[in-house]
Design a protein around this motif. Structure first.
Motif: not given
Length: 218
Positions: A39-42, A68-71, A88-92
């Motif tokens: 993911s983006y944040v990772h 926040p958390g999306t790309c 724009g995938m969401t990541s948690a």
């Protein structure tokens, strides 16, 4: 929108469009994309809240409409009428939760702690930059390319601005990941531990055909 125009757009939304940090952060943030295996944040190395704070500090006008958390890279490009591969995938995903290799987490912590020991006092950007640089150190490439910077001198300048004592200590002008390891070994890191450099495709370029401290076992 190509990468250059995306960067120009992001720079225009900055409070300090002519500052070196603005230029480098724009490249770093646009370099990542959730269309990659993580993911983006990772991939960036920041939790969603820390990323949001960084964007608000440097590119506040670009944050409108971004979750926040999306790309963030996709968000900037979408404002220009195009999309990047992640859509724009969401990541948690947390930092620890997306890695199967505990030793890599240890390497990341070692890199981050080294940077933080040399951070410029009262530098608010040092913490998120240490996180981002430490995560990029895990990749199988030269560090400046993993960060998305224009070239190696830009990385040297970034380190000198935020981690000056560490940058100044690289008097032999070693490649940065090699230099980080040399510092860690000098501080007592066990030489038998594997390093991210051991199997890197660019090891010969960084070590110039010489054995590293780790390989010598000294």
């Amino acid at each position: 929108m190509d990468r250059k125009s995306a960067q120009d757009r992001l720079m225009a939304w900055s409070r300090t469009p002519h500052a070196p940090d603005t230029r480098d952060l724009a490249r770093i943030l646009l370099h990542r994309c959730s269309g990659r295996p993580v993911s983006y944040v990772h991939g960036l190395g920041l939790e969603a809240g820390a990323l949001a704070a960084l964007i608000d500090a440097h590119f506040p006008a670009a944050a409108a409409g971004w979750t926040p958390g999306t790309c963030f890279s996709d968000h900037v490009r979408r404002l220009g009428g195009v999309r990047c591969g992640c859509a724009g995938m969401t990541s948690a995903v947390s930092r620890e939760g997306n890695s199967a290799d505990n030793w890599l987490l240890r390497e990341e912590r070692d890199f981050r702690d080294l940077l933080m020991r040399h951070r410029l006092e009262n530098d608010a950007s040092a913490l998120p930059l240490a996180d981002v640089i430490a995560r990029a150190c895990l990749e199988n490439d030269h560090l400046w390319r993993s960060l998305g910077l224009a070239d190696r001198p830009h990385l040297a300048a970034l380190l000198a601005r935020h981690f000056p004592s560490l940058a100044e200590a690289n008097t032999r002008k070693l490649r940065w990941k090699r230099f980080f390891y040399e510092c860690l070994w000098a501080e007592g890191r066990p030489v038998a531990r594997p390093t991210v450099c051991d199997a890197c495709l660019h090891q010969a370029e960084c070590y110039d055909g010489t054995a590293s401290y780790h390989q010598r076992g000294t």
